[in-house]
Design an enzyme around this catalytic site. Structure first.
Site, PDB file in Angstrom:
ATOM      1  NE  ARG A 123      -0.772 -16.690 -19.374  1.00  0.00           N
ATOM      2  CZ  ARG A 123      -0.102 -16.984 -20.473  1.00  0.00           C
ATOM      3  NH1 ARG A 123       0.814 -17.922 -20.452  1.00  0.00           N
ATOM      4  NH2 ARG A 123      -0.380 -16.349 -21.592  1.00  0.00           N
ATOM      5  CE  LYS A 145      -8.776  -9.596   0.825  1.00  0.00           C
ATOM      6  NZ  LYS A 145      -9.593  -8.585   1.523  1.00  0.00           N
ATOM      7  CD  GLU A 187      -5.197  -3.720  10.258  1.00  0.00           C
ATOM      8  OE1 GLU A 187      -6.139  -4.507  10.448  1.00  0.00           O
ATOM      9  OE2 GLU A 187      -5.226  -2.849   9.356  1.00  0.00           O
ATOM     10  CE  LYS A 229      -5.397 -11.778   6.467  1.00  0.00           C
ATOM     11  NZ  LYS A 229      -4.896 -10.551   5.913  1.00  0.00           N
ATOM     12  CD  GLU A 239     -13.099  -9.534   1.783  1.00  0.00           C
ATOM     13  OE1 GLU A 239     -11.869  -9.519   1.911  1.00  0.00           O
ATOM     14  OE2 GLU A 239     -13.779  -8.506   1.671  1.00  0.00           O
ATOM     15  NE  ARG A 243      -8.880 -12.532   3.281  1.00  0.00           N
ATOM     16  CZ  ARG A 243      -7.796 -12.889   2.638  1.00  0.00           C
ATOM     17  NH1 ARG A 243      -7.762 -13.989   1.931  1.00  0.00           N
ATOM     18  NH2 ARG A 243      -6.708 -12.149   2.695  1.00  0.00           N
ATOM     19  CG  ASN A 247     -13.005  -5.994   5.040  1.00  0.00           C
ATOM     20  OD1 ASN A 247     -11.789  -5.947   4.883  1.00  0.00           O
ATOM     21  ND2 ASN A 247     -13.792  -6.689   4.242  1.00  0.00           N
ATOM     22  CG  HIS A 250     -10.455  -2.310   7.162  1.00  0.00           C
ATOM     23  ND1 HIS A 250     -10.381  -2.771   8.456  1.00  0.00           N
ATOM     24  CD2 HIS A 250      -9.210  -2.472   6.640  1.00  0.00           C
ATOM     25  CE1 HIS A 250      -9.160  -3.212   8.704  1.00  0.00           C
ATOM     26  NE2 HIS A 250      -8.418  -3.036   7.615  1.00  0.00           N
ATOM     27  CG  HIS A 254     -10.543   1.568   3.134  1.00  0.00           C
ATOM     28  ND1 HIS A 254     -11.054   0.351   2.739  1.00  0.00           N
ATOM     29  CD2 HIS A 254      -9.262   1.332   3.495  1.00  0.00           C
ATOM     30  CE1 HIS A 254     -10.120  -0.580   2.870  1.00  0.00           C
ATOM     31  NE2 HIS A 254      -9.021  -0.009   3.322  1.00  0.00           N
ATOM     32  CG  HIS A 268      -4.372   0.740   6.519  1.00  0.00           C
ATOM     33  ND1 HIS A 268      -5.557   0.884   5.829  1.00  0.00           N
ATOM     34  CD2 HIS A 268      -4.378  -0.527   7.010  1.00  0.00           C
ATOM     35  CE1 HIS A 268      -6.241  -0.250   5.886  1.00  0.00           C
ATOM     36  NE2 HIS A 268      -5.540  -1.132   6.596  1.00  0.00           N
TER      37      HIS A 268
HETATM   38  P1  NAD Z   1       4.799   0.177   4.798  1.00  0.00           P
HETATM   39  O1  NAD Z   1       5.147  -1.039   4.059  1.00  0.00           O
HETATM   40  O2  NAD Z   1       4.711   1.442   4.043  1.00  0.00           O
HETATM   41  O3  NAD Z   1       5.811   0.358   6.003  1.00  0.00           O
HETATM   42  C1  NAD Z   1       5.712   1.500   6.813  1.00  0.00           C
HETATM   43  C2  NAD Z   1       7.035   2.244   6.905  1.00  0.00           C
HETATM   44  O4  NAD Z   1       7.921   1.536   7.771  1.00  0.00           O
HETATM   45  C3  NAD Z   1       7.785   2.375   5.593  1.00  0.00           C
HETATM   46  O5  NAD Z   1       8.414   3.626   5.572  1.00  0.00           O
HETATM   47  C4  NAD Z   1       8.824   1.286   5.673  1.00  0.00           C
HETATM   48  O6  NAD Z   1       9.960   1.569   4.898  1.00  0.00           O
HETATM   49  C5  NAD Z   1       9.160   1.287   7.116  1.00  0.00           C
HETATM   50  N1  NAD Z   1       9.640   0.030   7.675  1.00  0.00           N
HETATM   51  C6  NAD Z   1       9.159  -1.202   7.418  1.00  0.00           C
HETATM   52  N2  NAD Z   1       9.740  -2.098   8.223  1.00  0.00           N
HETATM   53  C7  NAD Z   1      10.620  -1.420   8.988  1.00  0.00           C
HETATM   54  C8  NAD Z   1      11.510  -1.784  10.029  1.00  0.00           C
HETATM   55  N3  NAD Z   1      11.551  -3.036  10.503  1.00  0.00           N
HETATM   56  N4  NAD Z   1      12.292  -0.835  10.583  1.00  0.00           N
HETATM   57  C9  NAD Z   1      12.206   0.456  10.164  1.00  0.00           C
HETATM   58  N5  NAD Z   1      11.361   0.871   9.207  1.00  0.00           N
HETATM   59  C10 NAD Z   1      10.577  -0.063   8.626  1.00  0.00           C
HETATM   60  O7  NAD Z   1       3.376   0.043   5.548  1.00  0.00           O
HETATM   61  P2  NAD Z   1       2.629  -1.114   6.326  1.00  0.00           P
HETATM   62  O8  NAD Z   1       1.871  -0.423   7.374  1.00  0.00           O
HETATM   63  O9  NAD Z   1       3.513  -2.242   6.670  1.00  0.00           O
HETATM   64  O10 NAD Z   1       1.635  -1.653   5.212  1.00  0.00           O
HETATM   65  C11 NAD Z   1       0.623  -0.837   4.667  1.00  0.00           C
HETATM   66  C12 NAD Z   1       0.168  -1.432   3.371  1.00  0.00           C
HETATM   67  O11 NAD Z   1      -0.342  -2.732   3.614  1.00  0.00           O
HETATM   68  C13 NAD Z   1      -0.930  -0.646   2.696  1.00  0.00           C
HETATM   69  O12 NAD Z   1      -0.610  -0.482   1.344  1.00  0.00           O
HETATM   70  C14 NAD Z   1      -2.153  -1.542   2.833  1.00  0.00           C
HETATM   71  O13 NAD Z   1      -3.052  -1.398   1.747  1.00  0.00           O
HETATM   72  C15 NAD Z   1      -1.529  -2.891   2.844  1.00  0.00           C
HETATM   73  N6  NAD Z   1      -2.324  -3.946   3.476  1.00  0.00           N
HETATM   74  C16 NAD Z   1      -2.484  -5.099   2.796  1.00  0.00           C
HETATM   75  C17 NAD Z   1      -3.214  -6.133   3.350  1.00  0.00           C
HETATM   76  C18 NAD Z   1      -3.318  -7.429   2.625  1.00  0.00           C
HETATM   77  O14 NAD Z   1      -4.080  -8.316   3.066  1.00  0.00           O
HETATM   78  N7  NAD Z   1      -2.587  -7.619   1.556  1.00  0.00           N
HETATM   79  C19 NAD Z   1      -3.763  -5.986   4.625  1.00  0.00           C
HETATM   80  C20 NAD Z   1      -3.578  -4.779   5.298  1.00  0.00           C
HETATM   81  C21 NAD Z   1      -2.858  -3.760   4.716  1.00  0.00           C
END
Ligand code: NAD
Length: 370
Positions: A123, A145, A187, A229, A239, A243, A247, A250, A254, A268
């Protein structure tokens, strides 16, 4: 040099440490949070190759033996129920107590699934974010999030669960592929477009340095983005108001991601870049924003190398009906009405619920044909 950005959320407040090379010295801060107990490290198989040894070394230096890390496959597909089960199994299999701490070492995928695992294990246990992509350093690691994707859509299962600490080491970005850096840059740009016109001016002058890997420029961009942020999350954690401005781009983004199957054809951040340009174009079309601001937004994103229109994505036959249907399924839809983030100019975003559907359709028809 390390700088600290505070996320102010009462008893759930935490620090974001931003700096070049700070992961190698983060063990002490991590040990403060784990109260000397060994944390459980979760990462993916790409990041493990590059940055796991640094994390393990600093943990050891701080007297923490993290044991065997949990290494998940890299990529968006990992954010699903099957991998969550595997992760929960591995975490619970260590016989954890409520005092256990998870460390998410990786991009947004690892941060989101690990944060969610922390939210639901016993939990709720603590977790620390060590974001290694530009996107995760400026966005996903901050704000609490967490979640996974389901066959009904992205991020539809999750929880708000704040980390106890974020360690954003900009040196980890040196191993990140350029395309991923650019996706994260979208972003960064978003904060300028939403509410920081001065930062936008700075990005127009220095964005190329951020993308190319200039360490001071990266540090500044990450710090300002985290401050932006943190300020928004500090006043609207769940949100219900401001917040939603995060988006920007987005709703369109999306829909574009859904149409391309959330794969490597359109990342993304790339979808967000196109979406932000569409949001500005829609604002102009509705008579809310001067055309020159939309042009500035598009030009800068284009100049750094981001796609700015659907037709920049190679090999996709866009279907406007499908895109509009996907927008209507966005989780920000309320009472069947889509909330759009629009802008009165650079740095002046606002939300609007009753946007004329015909204007959206006309915009999309034009966007997929140019
Ligand atoms: P990711 O985590 O898939 O990373 C992208 C790629 O880069 C992966 O292949 C990873 O292995 C590689 N990688 C990561 N760090 C590296 C490094 N330093 N050197 C070499 N390779 C590296 O993608 P992302 O773009 O970081 O995140 C996307 C995700 O984030 C999505 O699922 C999205 O929904 C989520 N997201 C969440 C929020 C939130 O508020 N929680 C906000 C925006 C996006």
């Amino acid at each position: 040099m390390s700088e600290t950005v505070r996320v102010d959320l009462g008893t759930r407040s935490y620090d974001i440490l931003v700096g070049d090379g700070i992961l190698a010295r983060a063990g002490g801060r991590i040990a403060d949070i784990t109260r000397g107990r060994a944390p459980i490290v979760v990462t993916d198989d790409h990041v493990a190759q590059h940055h796991l040894p640094t994390l393990e070394r600093t943990l050891r230096d701080a007297g923490l033996d993290a044991g065997t890390p949990i290494i998940l496959p890299a990529g968006e597909k990992t954010k699903d129920f099957a991998h969550l089960e595997r992760l929960m199994d591995a975490v619970l299999g260590r016989g954890i107590e409520r005092s256990a701490v998870l460390i998410a070492l990786g991009g947004g995928v690892i941060g989101d699934i690990t944060g969610f695992a922390a939210a639901i294990a016993l939990r709720g246990i603590d977790f620390i974010q060590v974001p290694t992509t530009l996107l995760s350093q400026v966005d996903s690691s901050v704000g609490g999030k967490t979640g996974i994707n389901t066959r009904h859509g992205k991020n539809l299962v999750g929880a708000f669960h704040q980390p106890r600490l974020v360690v954003a080491d900009t040196a980890t970005l040196d191993s990140l592929p350029k395309r991923e850096v650019l996706a994260g840059y979208a972003e960064v740009a978003k904060y300028g477009l939403i509410r920081l016109p001065d930062f936008w001016d700075w990005l127009e002058a220095n964005g190329a340095r951020v993308v190319e890997g200039d360490s001071a420029a990266r540090r500044h961009a990450v710090k300002v983005s985290c401050e932006a942020k943190a300020a928004i999350v500090g006043v609207d954690e769940r949100e219900s108001g401001d917040r939603a401005l995060l988006n920007l781009g987005h709703t369109f983004g999306h829909a574009l991601e859904a149409a391309t199957g959330y794969g490597s054809r359109l990342l993304h951040g790339e979808a967000v870049a196109i979406g932000m340009v569409l949001a500005f174009d829609l604002s102009v079309r509705l008579g809310l924003c001067p055309g020159q601001d939309a042009v500035r937004a598009r030009r800068h994103l284009e100049a750094v190398g981001l796609p700015t229109k659907p037709t920049d994505v190679p090999g996709v036959e866009w279907d406007v009906d499908e895109l509009i249907a996907a927008m209507a399924k966005d989780k920000k839809v309320k009472d069947g009405r889509i909330t759009f983030v629009l802008a009165r100019g650079i740095g002046q975003a606002f939300t609007q619920r009753d946007v004329d559907p015909e204007a959206v359709r006309a915009l999309m028809e034009e966007a997929v044909s140019k």
